[in-house]
Structures are given as structure tokens and as C-alpha cells.
Scaffold this motif. Structure first.
Motif, PDB file in Angstrom:
ATOM      1  N   UNK A 122     -59.043  -2.587  10.367  1.00 37.09           N
ATOM      2  CA  UNK A 122     -59.597  -3.292  11.534  1.00 37.09           C
ATOM      3  C   UNK A 122     -61.066  -3.633  11.294  1.00 37.09           C
ATOM      4  N   UNK A 123     -61.810  -2.689  10.723  1.00 40.22           N
ATOM      5  CA  UNK A 123     -63.224  -2.984  10.428  1.00 40.22           C
ATOM      6  C   UNK A 123     -63.355  -4.101   9.397  1.00 40.22           C
ATOM      7  N   UNK A 124     -62.447  -4.096   8.418  1.00 38.24           N
ATOM      8  CA  UNK A 124     -62.497  -5.132   7.380  1.00 38.24           C
ATOM      9  C   UNK A 124     -62.241  -6.503   8.001  1.00 38.24           C
ATOM     10  N   UNK A 125     -61.280  -6.547   8.902  1.00 38.73           N
ATOM     11  CA  UNK A 125     -60.943  -7.806   9.571  1.00 38.73           C
ATOM     12  C   UNK A 125     -62.147  -8.326  10.360  1.00 38.73           C
ATOM     13  N   UNK A 126     -62.807  -7.392  11.042  1.00 39.15           N
ATOM     14  CA  UNK A 126     -64.018  -7.747  11.806  1.00 39.15           C
ATOM     15  C   UNK A 126     -65.080  -8.319  10.859  1.00 39.15           C
ATOM     16  N   UNK A 127     -65.199  -7.685   9.704  1.00 39.54           N
ATOM     17  CA  UNK A 127     -66.191  -8.098   8.719  1.00 39.54           C
ATOM     18  C   UNK A 127     -65.910  -9.526   8.224  1.00 39.54           C
ATOM     19  N   UNK A 128     -64.637  -9.829   7.989  1.00 40.60           N
ATOM     20  CA  UNK A 128     -64.285 -11.176   7.510  1.00 40.60           C
ATOM     21  C   UNK A 128     -64.556 -12.225   8.598  1.00 40.60           C
ATOM     22  N   UNK A 129     -64.287 -11.867   9.859  1.00 38.09           N
ATOM     23  CA  UNK A 129     -64.633 -12.804  10.950  1.00 38.09           C
ATOM     24  C   UNK A 129     -66.139 -13.051  10.975  1.00 38.09           C
ATOM     25  N   UNK A 130     -66.919 -11.985  10.802  1.00 38.97           N
ATOM     26  CA  UNK A 130     -68.379 -12.106  10.824  1.00 38.97           C
ATOM     27  C   UNK A 130     -68.846 -13.076   9.733  1.00 38.97           C
ATOM     28  N   UNK A 131     -68.215 -12.973   8.543  1.00 41.30           N
ATOM     29  CA  UNK A 131     -68.635 -13.835   7.436  1.00 41.30           C
ATOM     30  C   UNK A 131     -68.253 -15.294   7.683  1.00 41.30           C
ATOM     31  N   UNK A 132     -67.106 -15.497   8.341  1.00 43.81           N
ATOM     32  CA  UNK A 132     -66.561 -16.866   8.451  1.00 43.81           C
ATOM     33  C   UNK A 132     -66.967 -17.595   9.724  1.00 43.81           C
ATOM     34  N   UNK A 133     -67.094 -16.869  10.823  1.00 41.80           N
ATOM     35  CA  UNK A 133     -67.286 -17.540  12.111  1.00 41.80           C
ATOM     36  C   UNK A 133     -68.541 -18.394  12.109  1.00 41.80           C
ATOM     37  N   UNK A 134     -68.405 -19.631  12.565  1.00 43.10           N
ATOM     38  CA  UNK A 134     -69.557 -20.541  12.630  1.00 43.10           C
ATOM     39  C   UNK A 134     -69.881 -21.195  11.306  1.00 43.10           C
ATOM     40  N   UNK A 135     -69.189 -20.801  10.235  1.00 42.26           N
ATOM     41  CA  UNK A 135     -69.528 -21.350   8.917  1.00 42.26           C
ATOM     42  C   UNK A 135     -68.414 -22.190   8.310  1.00 42.26           C
ATOM     43  N   UNK A 136     -67.202 -21.981   8.794  1.00 43.17           N
ATOM     44  CA  UNK A 136     -66.073 -22.659   8.143  1.00 43.17           C
ATOM     45  C   UNK A 136     -65.929 -24.114   8.611  1.00 43.17           C
ATOM     46  N   UNK A 137     -65.576 -24.983   7.661  1.00 39.99           N
ATOM     47  CA  UNK A 137     -65.418 -26.419   7.950  1.00 39.99           C
ATOM     48  C   UNK A 137     -63.976 -26.753   8.318  1.00 39.99           C
ATOM     49  N   UNK A 138     -63.035 -25.919   7.915  1.00 40.90           N
ATOM     50  CA  UNK A 138     -61.612 -26.103   8.239  1.00 40.90           C
ATOM     51  C   UNK A 138     -61.073 -24.761   8.729  1.00 40.90           C
ATOM     52  N   UNK A 139     -59.807 -24.771   9.164  1.00 44.68           N
ATOM     53  CA  UNK A 139     -59.257 -23.566   9.794  1.00 44.68           C
ATOM     54  C   UNK A 139     -58.920 -22.470   8.780  1.00 44.68           C
ATOM     55  N   UNK A 140     -58.944 -21.244   9.269  1.00 47.90           N
ATOM     56  CA  UNK A 140     -58.605 -20.105   8.404  1.00 47.90           C
ATOM     57  C   UNK A 140     -57.613 -19.173   9.084  1.00 47.90           C
ATOM     58  N   UNK A 141     -56.896 -18.454   8.244  1.00 48.75           N
ATOM     59  CA  UNK A 141     -56.110 -17.309   8.677  1.00 48.75           C
ATOM     60  C   UNK A 141     -56.409 -16.188   7.700  1.00 48.75           C
ATOM     61  N   UNK A 142     -55.896 -14.994   8.005  1.00 45.84           N
ATOM     62  CA  UNK A 142     -56.177 -13.836   7.135  1.00 45.84           C
ATOM     63  C   UNK A 142     -54.888 -13.150   6.689  1.00 45.84           C
ATOM     64  N   UNK A 143     -54.906 -12.663   5.443  1.00 43.12           N
ATOM     65  CA  UNK A 143     -53.970 -11.632   4.999  1.00 43.12           C
ATOM     66  C   UNK A 143     -54.824 -10.351   4.895  1.00 43.12           C
ATOM     67  N   UNK A 144     -54.242  -9.200   5.171  1.00 49.90           N
ATOM     68  CA  UNK A 144     -54.987  -7.940   5.039  1.00 49.90           C
ATOM     69  C   UNK A 144     -54.353  -7.098   3.925  1.00 49.90           C
ATOM     70  N   UNK A 145     -55.202  -6.548   3.053  1.00 53.45           N
ATOM     71  CA  UNK A 145     -54.684  -5.758   1.928  1.00 53.45           C
ATOM     72  C   UNK A 145     -54.488  -4.298   2.325  1.00 53.45           C
ATOM     73  N   UNK A 146     -53.375  -3.744   1.878  1.00 52.10           N
ATOM     74  CA  UNK A 146     -53.120  -2.309   2.024  1.00 52.10           C
ATOM     75  C   UNK A 146     -53.344  -1.711   0.637  1.00 52.10           C
ATOM     76  N   UNK A 147     -54.403  -0.908   0.508  1.00 51.49           N
ATOM     77  CA  UNK A 147     -54.795  -0.435  -0.831  1.00 51.49           C
ATOM     78  C   UNK A 147     -54.632   1.083  -0.991  1.00 51.49           C
ATOM     79  N   UNK A 148     -53.946   1.695  -0.053  1.00 50.08           N
ATOM     80  CA  UNK A 148     -53.656   3.130  -0.133  1.00 50.08           C
ATOM     81  C   UNK A 148     -52.674   3.426   0.984  1.00 50.08           C
ATOM     82  N   UNK A 149     -52.481   4.712   1.283  1.00 49.88           N
ATOM     83  CA  UNK A 149     -51.565   5.008   2.389  1.00 49.88           C
ATOM     84  C   UNK A 149     -51.974   6.274   3.131  1.00 49.88           C
ATOM     85  N   UNK A 150     -52.106   6.175   4.435  1.00 56.77           N
ATOM     86  CA  UNK A 150     -52.353   7.328   5.303  1.00 56.77           C
ATOM     87  C   UNK A 150     -52.017   6.931   6.740  1.00 56.77           C
ATOM     88  N   UNK A 151     -52.172   7.904   7.650  1.00 62.70           N
ATOM     89  CA  UNK A 151     -51.752   7.654   9.026  1.00 62.70           C
ATOM     90  C   UNK A 151     -52.605   6.586   9.706  1.00 62.70           C
TER      91      UNK A 151
END
Ligand code: URP
Ligand code: ZN
Ligand code: ZN
Ligand code: ZN
Length: 486
Positions: free
Chosen positions: A100-129
Motif C-alpha cells: 500500500x505504501x509503495x502504491x502511494x509512492x507511485x501515485x506521488x511520483x506520477x500525479x500531476x506529471x503524466x501526459x497520458x493515462x496510467x494504471x499500476x501492477x503491484x509486485x509481490x516480492x516475498x510472502x507474509x501475512x
């Protein structure tokens, strides 16, 4: 204010025909003959296609000890100039591991800067609850795809048990798992071996990632997805071995999709044997470019429907960043660009050569991925009610690709010198002309928006129900009738 795209030949995934398109606000309002509007976009002598969707980009992404140099602003401007109106970028969890924090971070980087539309994929790089719980939150925030790296050992790589757990969670949530399919253990061994032998140059990158490494991992991911009862999307399919595994799975009725990159379709491993270190290192990406015979397999897969999408995996580093690997190829940041050139190169090498029809070109550059990602027909379609993401595609607009002319901020281009025969005359994003060829205007930052993608129960539900119906049956036995042992 209405706009009419006038006088062109509409090309969709299923047919081509002559018609005008009326745009009202951000949407397509009507398609037909002799439409009138306040403004006219000239499409005479050109094709009119749905805006390209590149479902695989890495903008401003921390990776391999550095950060990709292409920004959300420069990358999306470059995309627009090449006829792409939406990208889907990969969100990687940071050191805290939170999705969730990573997703927030990507919005922060993109919002107000992108010229076309975006969507996100989120990476799962380990496993826990926490990851298990956050996957549900991420789906609620409009992400229906989770990426798993089977390579990059010691960094992003997940083990089979982690992948099975995450795939099973995807099945519950109506999300689609994606895989980077390369056997990270074998790669790590081969890297060590070549480095110990003093073979440190960029060609070692290709030699340490042979096609078997990709074929094995692709097959393993497919089997794990089948065991978990979930569909699967395999990113950057580069070789016959991986394509074969996908073909076989599809013939068995498994829902598996494969995404070759325009780079793998058109560039080969000879690039790594160039005497110029920079030339070779700039082309280091995973999987590596392959022997030419693999290109035939990938093109055939696109025509036959066993591969569905052409992306770029735009993950662009400058020459200075590539030189982090001067002492050894394992430290060369992995990734190449292509976002700006995908459509033009694919058209020239695909449609102009007869390998793809114009309709197949549209299918693999927008329509198929819009359906796979559950944003169809808002995106990837020319129908009333769809977002007015439209490209006037001029089949007579030639150019020679030069880094010096590109909007991308990278100091080179892997397609340098390639002559393309077609380009975007106009790119329209949600009703606004964001790019016109030869007019020296830059797509404006801030026009693009985030496109949430709802979970799509259909495919994964079908597989889950099938799984349930075919799950192992356990037998109730009266304890009195069970022998008590020796
Ligand atoms: O070399 C590549 N492909 N870099 C980007 C990260 C990834 O593996 O997709
Ligand atoms: Zn946002
Ligand atoms: Zn990858
Ligand atoms: Zn990638």
C-alpha cells in the motif's frame, strides 16, 4: 466543444472501415459518415486506431542500485508522441515491504506529471501475512494484477511456495498474477561461473540466461497457476521454449497469456557481441535478446493467437548508469527503452512485412491487453462511450529513429538507425489532442489520469470453480474399521 476525426479508415481488432468519429468531452459520442463537430482532426489518407496501451513500463523505478532515468513526465510524453495513450507501470515495494505504501509512492511520483493515462501492477516480492492482507487493499484501490519475479535472486525473486501462496490469494481476490519467468538459481550459478573465468563483458549477460532458463520457469509458473486455479500472464516472452510452454497450456484449456516485447521481435543477440562495450551494455535486459530463430516463433505466436500482447518493458537507464557494470556484467542495470517506438517499429516490421494484418496490429497493441486487464471497452476500443483515446496513424510518415530526435530523455536508443514507415499524425488522449506530428508541441504534463481496474472474477472464478469441482476427495472412514497398526 466537440471534435470530429474526419476522413480516415478505422481499424479495430475485428474489422476496418471508413467512418468519422465524433468526440464529446473525453468520450467517443458517435461513429458514422459525415459527422460534424466544432473542431476537425484530419485523418484523410490515414488509419484511425485505438490509442496504444503499453502494459509494461518501469518509470522512476529504484532497481539494481540505481533508479530508471526515464521519468513519468518524459516517459509519458515519449509514449504519446509514438501513439500510446496508456501505460501500466510496475510498483515495487520499498524497504518497508508494504504494497500500500509503495502504491502511494507511485501515485506521488506520477500525479500531476503524466501526459497520458496510467494504471499500476503491484509486485509481490516475498510472502507474509501483511502482504496477504494488503493484496486485498490494493485490489480495492484499482489494481487487479500482481507481478512475481522468478529471477533476480537475493533481491526481488520469489520461491515456489511464495508464488503458490500469492497465486492462490489472486484467485480469491479475482486478480491476475503476472510472472517474470526465468530460473533465478541457474542464472546466479552461471553468473558466478563466468565471472570466475574472467568473462566479465556484457555478452556474459546473454550467456548466463539461455532459453532453457526461461522455458523451465515459464512451464513452472504455468503449472503453479494451474495448481492454484488462477489464470496467468507471462511478461516479456522472448524465446520458443517459453512460447512452447504457453502454447501447450492454452491447448489444454488453461488461461495463459504471453507478452513478447517489440525489442525481442526485432533485435537479436548479435547486439551483445558488438566490440563497443557501451553498445552492448545499453542492450542488456532480461530476458536477453535471442538468436533470430526465436523471433520467427514470437511473430508466429502473435499471428496464431498463442501470444496476445506486444509491450516494451521500458526500463531505461543512461549510458552512465549502464557503466555501473564495467567490472562485471551482473552489475549492469537490466533494462532497455522502446515506449516511443513500439507502434512504429511493430508496424514497419510486422504489418509492412505481412506478418501481421492491421487488425492484428490493433489487437496486440491495445485491444487484447484492455480485455486482459479488464478496462475494455473503456480503453482499446473505438465504440461510442469509450474514452476518446484515438491515434491518427499515418502509413506514409517515414523517419529514421535517432536518439537525438526523441522525447525520451535517455542518451541513446536501441533502435538507432531503424527506418520506420509509419507514425502517429495525431494522438488524442481522452478527447484532447496531446500530440501532432511536426508541430513542435510537447504533450502536456498533468493531462493523464489514473485508471483504476476492477477485480475481474470471470476468468479466475471459472478456474476456481473448476478446481473446486476437481479437488481431491477425502474419504470418511469409521475409525472402528481402520486397522490399529502392527
Ligand atoms: O531487464 C529488464 N527486463 N528490466 C526491467 C525489470 C524486469 O525484469 O522486468
Ligand atoms: Zn494518483
Ligand atoms: Zn521482468
Ligand atoms: Zn519489466
Amino acid at each position: 466543444m466537440t471534435t470530429v476525426v474526419k476522413g480516415g479508415t478505422l481499424v479495430t481488432a475485428d474489422r476496418s472501415y471508413e467512418a468519422d468519429i465524433l468526440i464529446e468531452g473525453e468520450k467517443i459520442a458517435a461513429i458514422g459518415a459525415d459527422l460534424k463537430g466544432d473542431k476537425v482532426v484530419d485523418a484523410s489518407g490515414a488509419y484511425v486506431i485505438p490509442g496504444g496501451i503499453d502494459p509494461h513500463t518501469h518509470l522512476e523505478m529504484p532497481f539494481m542500485g540505481t533508479t530508471t532515468a526515464e521519468t513519468f513526465e518524459s516517459g509519458t510524453a515519449a509514449a504519446a508522441s509514438g501513439g500510446t495513450t496508456m501505460i501500466v507501470d510496475f510498483v515495487l515495494p520499498g524497504p518497508d515491504g508494504s504494497l500500500v505504501n509503495a502504491l502511494r509512492d507511485w501515485h506521488r511520483k506520477a500525479d500531476g506529471r503524466i501526459c497520458i493515462d496510467v494504471g499500476w501492477h503491484v509486485a509481490v516480492t516475498g510472502w507474509n501475512e501483511t502482504i496477504w492482507r494488503e493484496m486485498a487493499e490494493v485490489v480495492k484501490l484499482g489494481v487487479n494484477t500482481f507481478k512475481h519475479f522468478m529471477a533476480y535472486k537475493g533481491a526481488l525473486m520469489v520461491e515456489d511456495d511464495e508464488m503458490y501462496a500469492s497465486f492462490s490469494r489472486c484467485a480469491e481476490l479475482g486478480a491476475l498474477p503476472l510472472v517474470h519467468a526465468e530460473n533465478g538459481d541457474i542464472i546466479a550459478e552461471l553468473q558466478k561461473k563466468f565471472m570466475a573465468q574472467g568473462k566479465t563483458g556484457p555478452e556474459g549477460h546473454a550467456h548466463s540466461r539461455p532459453p532453457e532458463v526461461e522455458g523451465e520457469a515459464t512451464n513452472r509458473a504455468i503449472m503453479i497457476a494451474d495448481a492454484a486455479g488462477v489464470p496467468l500472464y507471462v511478461v516479456h516472452v522472448s524465446c520458443e521454449e517459453a512460447h512452447e510452454a504457453i502454447r501447450r497450456a492454452r491447448q489444454k484449456g488453461m488461461r495463459v497469456w504471453g507478452e513478447p516485447l517489440v525489442q525481442h521481435l526485432t533485435l537479436d543477440e548479435g547486439e551483445y557481441f558488438d566490440k563497443d562495450w557501451d553498445h552492448a551494455a545499453r542492450r542488456v535486459m532480461s530476458p536477453p535478446f535471442r538468436d533470430r530463430k526465436h523471433q520467427d516463433s514470437l511473430w508466429a505466436g502473435l499471428a496464431a493467437g498463442s501470444l496476445q500482447v506486444v509491450a516494451t518493458d521500458h526500463c531505461a537507464f543512461t549510458t552512465a548508469q549502464k557503466r555501473m557494470g564495467l567490472k562485471g556484467f551482473p552489475s549492469i542495470p537490466n533494462g532497455t527503452g522502446g515506449l516511443e517506438d513500439r507502434l512504429a517499429v511493430l508496424w514497419t516490421r510486422g504489418v509492412e512485412t505481412g506478418r501481421l494484418t492491421p487488425e492484428e496490429f490493433v489487437a496486440v497493441t491495445s485491444t487484447n491487453i484492455a480485455r486482459i486487464l479488464n478496462i475494455y471497452p473503456r480503453k482499446g476500443a473505438l465504440v461510442p462511450g469509450a474514452d476518446a483515446d484515438i491515434v491518427v496513424w499515418d502509413p506514409k510518415l517515414k523517419k529514421t529513429i535517432r536518439a537525438a530526435d526523441q522525447l525520451s530523455i535517455i542518451d541513446y536508443n536501441v533502435f538507432e538507425g531503424v527506418e520506420v514507415t509509419a507514425q502517429a499524425r495525431h494522438t488524442i488522449s481522452r478527447g484532447t489532442v496531446v500530440w501532432s506530428h511536426g508541430q513542435n508541441t510537447r504533450p502536456s504534463a498533468g493531462h493523464g489520469i489514473y485508471i483504476p481496474r476492477p477485480a475481474f472474477p470471470a476468468a479466475s472464478k471459472a478456474l476456481s470453480v473448476w478446481k473446486e469441482l476437481n479437488s481431491p476427495r477425502f474419504i470418511h472412514r469409521d475409525p472402528q474399521n481402520i486397522p490399529s497398526g502392527v
